[in-house]
Design an enzyme around this catalytic site. Structure first.
Site, PDB file in Angstrom:
ATOM      1  N   TRP A 199       0.828  -1.217   0.000  1.00 20.38           N
ATOM      2  CA  TRP A 199       0.000   0.000   0.000  1.00 20.38           C
ATOM      3  C   TRP A 199       0.859   1.263   0.000  1.00 20.38           C
ATOM      4  O   TRP A 199       0.514   2.254  -0.642  1.00 20.38           O
ATOM      5  CB  TRP A 199      -1.019  -0.013   1.144  1.00 20.38           C
ATOM      6  CG  TRP A 199      -2.104  -0.996   0.826  1.00 20.38           C
ATOM      7  CD1 TRP A 199      -2.343  -2.181   1.457  1.00 20.38           C
ATOM      8  CD2 TRP A 199      -3.050  -0.924  -0.261  1.00 20.38           C
ATOM      9  NE1 TRP A 199      -3.386  -2.842   0.833  1.00 20.38           N
ATOM     10  CE2 TRP A 199      -3.832  -2.097  -0.215  1.00 20.38           C
ATOM     11  CE3 TRP A 199      -3.304   0.005  -1.266  1.00 20.38           C
ATOM     12  CZ2 TRP A 199      -4.857  -2.357  -1.133  1.00 20.38           C
ATOM     13  CZ3 TRP A 199      -4.322  -0.248  -2.180  1.00 20.38           C
ATOM     14  CH2 TRP A 199      -5.086  -1.414  -2.103  1.00 20.38           C
ATOM     15  N   ASP A 236      -1.470   6.890   6.347  1.00 21.87           N
ATOM     16  CA  ASP A 236      -2.582   6.105   5.814  1.00 21.87           C
ATOM     17  C   ASP A 236      -2.958   5.093   6.899  1.00 21.87           C
ATOM     18  O   ASP A 236      -2.329   4.046   7.024  1.00 21.87           O
ATOM     19  CB  ASP A 236      -2.142   5.399   4.522  1.00 21.87           C
ATOM     20  CG  ASP A 236      -3.183   4.401   4.022  1.00 21.87           C
ATOM     21  OD1 ASP A 236      -4.257   4.299   4.643  1.00 21.87           O
ATOM     22  OD2 ASP A 236      -2.912   3.734   3.003  1.00 21.87           O
ATOM     23  N   LYS A 243     -12.859  -1.025   6.943  1.00 21.32           N
ATOM     24  CA  LYS A 243     -12.172  -2.026   7.761  1.00 21.32           C
ATOM     25  C   LYS A 243     -12.598  -1.887   9.221  1.00 21.32           C
ATOM     26  O   LYS A 243     -13.199  -2.790   9.781  1.00 21.32           O
ATOM     27  CB  LYS A 243     -10.672  -1.870   7.615  1.00 21.32           C
ATOM     28  CG  LYS A 243     -10.225  -2.095   6.176  1.00 21.32           C
ATOM     29  CD  LYS A 243      -8.881  -1.476   5.901  1.00 21.32           C
ATOM     30  CE  LYS A 243      -8.545  -1.472   4.438  1.00 21.32           C
ATOM     31  NZ  LYS A 243      -8.520  -2.793   3.806  1.00 21.32           N
TER      32      LYS A 243
HETATM   33  N1  PMP Z   1      -4.315   1.735   2.135  1.00 22.44           N
HETATM   34  C1  PMP Z   1      -4.408   0.601   2.859  1.00 22.44           C
HETATM   35  C2  PMP Z   1      -3.497   0.406   4.018  1.00 22.44           C
HETATM   36  C3  PMP Z   1      -5.340  -0.365   2.493  1.00 22.44           C
HETATM   37  O1  PMP Z   1      -5.427  -1.492   3.184  1.00 22.44           O
HETATM   38  C4  PMP Z   1      -6.200  -0.135   1.389  1.00 22.44           C
HETATM   39  C5  PMP Z   1      -7.259  -1.121   0.963  1.00 22.44           C
HETATM   40  N2  PMP Z   1      -7.149  -2.394   1.362  1.00 22.44           N
HETATM   41  C6  PMP Z   1      -6.045   1.062   0.660  1.00 22.44           C
HETATM   42  C7  PMP Z   1      -5.109   1.974   1.080  1.00 22.44           C
HETATM   43  C8  PMP Z   1      -6.917   1.355  -0.526  1.00 22.44           C
HETATM   44  O2  PMP Z   1      -8.181   1.663  -0.073  1.00 22.44           O
HETATM   45  P1  PMP Z   1      -9.430   1.887  -1.006  1.00 22.44           P
HETATM   46  O3  PMP Z   1      -9.689   0.598  -1.702  1.00 22.44           O
HETATM   47  O4  PMP Z   1     -10.504   2.258  -0.022  1.00 22.44           O
HETATM   48  O5  PMP Z   1      -9.125   2.993  -1.934  1.00 22.44           O
END
Ligand code: PMP
Length: 364
Positions: A103, A174, A198
């Site tokens: 991520w 994040d 989450k």
């Molecule tokens: N950052 C993290 C740490 C994540 O776990 C996720 C999704 N699993 C995201 C960003 C992306 O999130 P989204 O799909 O809501 O855009």
């Protein structure tokens, strides 16, 4: 619990039964309006009361200081990968990123479209296991516009249990996979963002906690109105039609957390839950394996493998038969993973541990 399964998905993740039952009970008639919240106007007094309560609960749960705005923005955490650089870069288009997994890499790729991104640290190995490098080794640049990191990497199951020190450079986090799972000192951050699906509800809405000073810099030219933090701050997150149902579910989740003891209580439970699972993995080293160093193992996402990976499919099949769902690792990581957010009852962990123990005996 009256539901038949424990859902170990990393998001959309399991929601508390109490929250789902409340949403169900209110679905056709929300607060004596005769309407569903889904049909209810976002510019009404009642909706405003609901979102005010939601913000107040978040502020209380996280002790958010008054010089921070709380914004509710659609687009997921992925939209924040772009919004952070395009709103903060202004005249100084350079930032430091900590690369701790998939991520953070995604955030880096997006930010590189807008400026000069330096990777100040990447994962290392300690005792043969994946680990976060000590802060003393980070190559931070005092002139950076901000430092971005991902306190919990959902896919690799790597979590910081400390806050980096950036010497006055705004820290951006994040927190999609860790928000409200443990106490955080918000005053150490410039921006905290987190997708709701989450730990705080369902997909469709993202929480952004931003220090007011960071709203001062002008966004990059031609930034869409909806991608400017200022737009959301000035309009109290109601510039356009928001994802009303997602916002409502977030409100229910926050109220649920308050009723059940708040962040400190969940942190205590989360440590116990994760502790049981890691203990199970570590106590059968000939069968199971975790490749994350104990100093940075996540409380929310527990990836693990079976030494003989030919047994993964049968593991997943047998687990599913007894109501343990979504234990497959992320498609980019493979193997297995149990995501155990706040809404996962401890009984779900106990059932998983007992299954893993029996499975190892049977197939070991
Ligand atoms: N950052 C993290 C740490 C994540 O776990 C996720 C999704 N699993 C995201 C960003 C992306 O999130 P989204 O799909 O809501 O855009």
């Amino acid at each position: 619990m009256t539901r038949k399964v424990y859902n170990f998905s990393a998001g959309p993740a399991m929601l508390p039964e109490e929250v789902l039952l409340q949403a169900q009970a209110e679905l056709l008639d929300w607060e004596q309006t005769g309407m569903s919240i889904m049909e209810y106007g976002h510019r009404t007094e009642k909706f405003q009361e609901m979102i005010d309560r939601c913000e107040a609960d978040l502020r209380e749960l996280m002790s958010i200081p008054t010089d921070y705005h709380v914004l509710f923005i659609p687009g997921g955490a992925t939209a924040q990968f772009a919004m952070v650089p395009i709103n903060l870069f202004g005249t100084k288009a350079s930032a430091d990123y900590i690369d701790s997994g998939i991520w953070s890499k995604r955030a880096i790729v997006e930010a590189k479209r807008y400026g000069d991104i330096k990777v100040a640290a990447t994962l290392t190995k300690k005792d043969g296991l994946t680990s976060i490098p000590p802060e003393a080794e980070w190559q931070l640049n005092k002139e950076a516009c901000y430092v971005h990191y991902t306190p919990n990497e959902t896919i690799e199951g790597i979590e910081f249990d400390w806050t980096p020190c950036t010497d006055g450079v705004p820290l951006v986090a994040d927190m999609s996979s860790t928000i409200l799972s443990r106490p955080v000192d918000v005053s150490k951050y410039g921006i905290i963002y987190a997708g709701a699906q989450k730990n705080v509800g369902q997909a469709g809405i993202t929480l952004v906690i931003i220090h007011r000073d960071l709203l001062k810099s002008a966004p990059l030219p031609r930034t869409p109105t909806l991608y400017q933090y200022q737009t959301h701050a000035e309009n109290h997150s109601l510039y356009n039609t928001p994802p009303t149902f997602s916002w409502y579910i977030t409100g229910l989740m926050l109220a649920w957390m308050k009723r059940h003891g708040g962040v400190a209580k969940f942190y205590e439970i989360n440590k116990r839950k994760a502790g049981k699972l890691y203990h199970c993995i570590d106590s059968m080293p000939d069968f199971y394996h975790s490749n994350v160093h104990p100093s940075c193992r996540s409380l929310m996402n527990v990836p693990f493998s079976i030494k003989d990976d030919a047994k993964n499919d049968i593991f997943l099949e047998e687990a599913q038969k007894i109501g343990l769902e979504n234990l497959k690792g992320h498609r980019l990581a493979g193997a297995l993973r149990a995501s155990i957010y706040n809404a996962m009852p401890e009984a779900g962990i106990d059932k998983l541990v007992s299954f893993m123990t029996d499975f190892a005996k049977k197939h070991g």
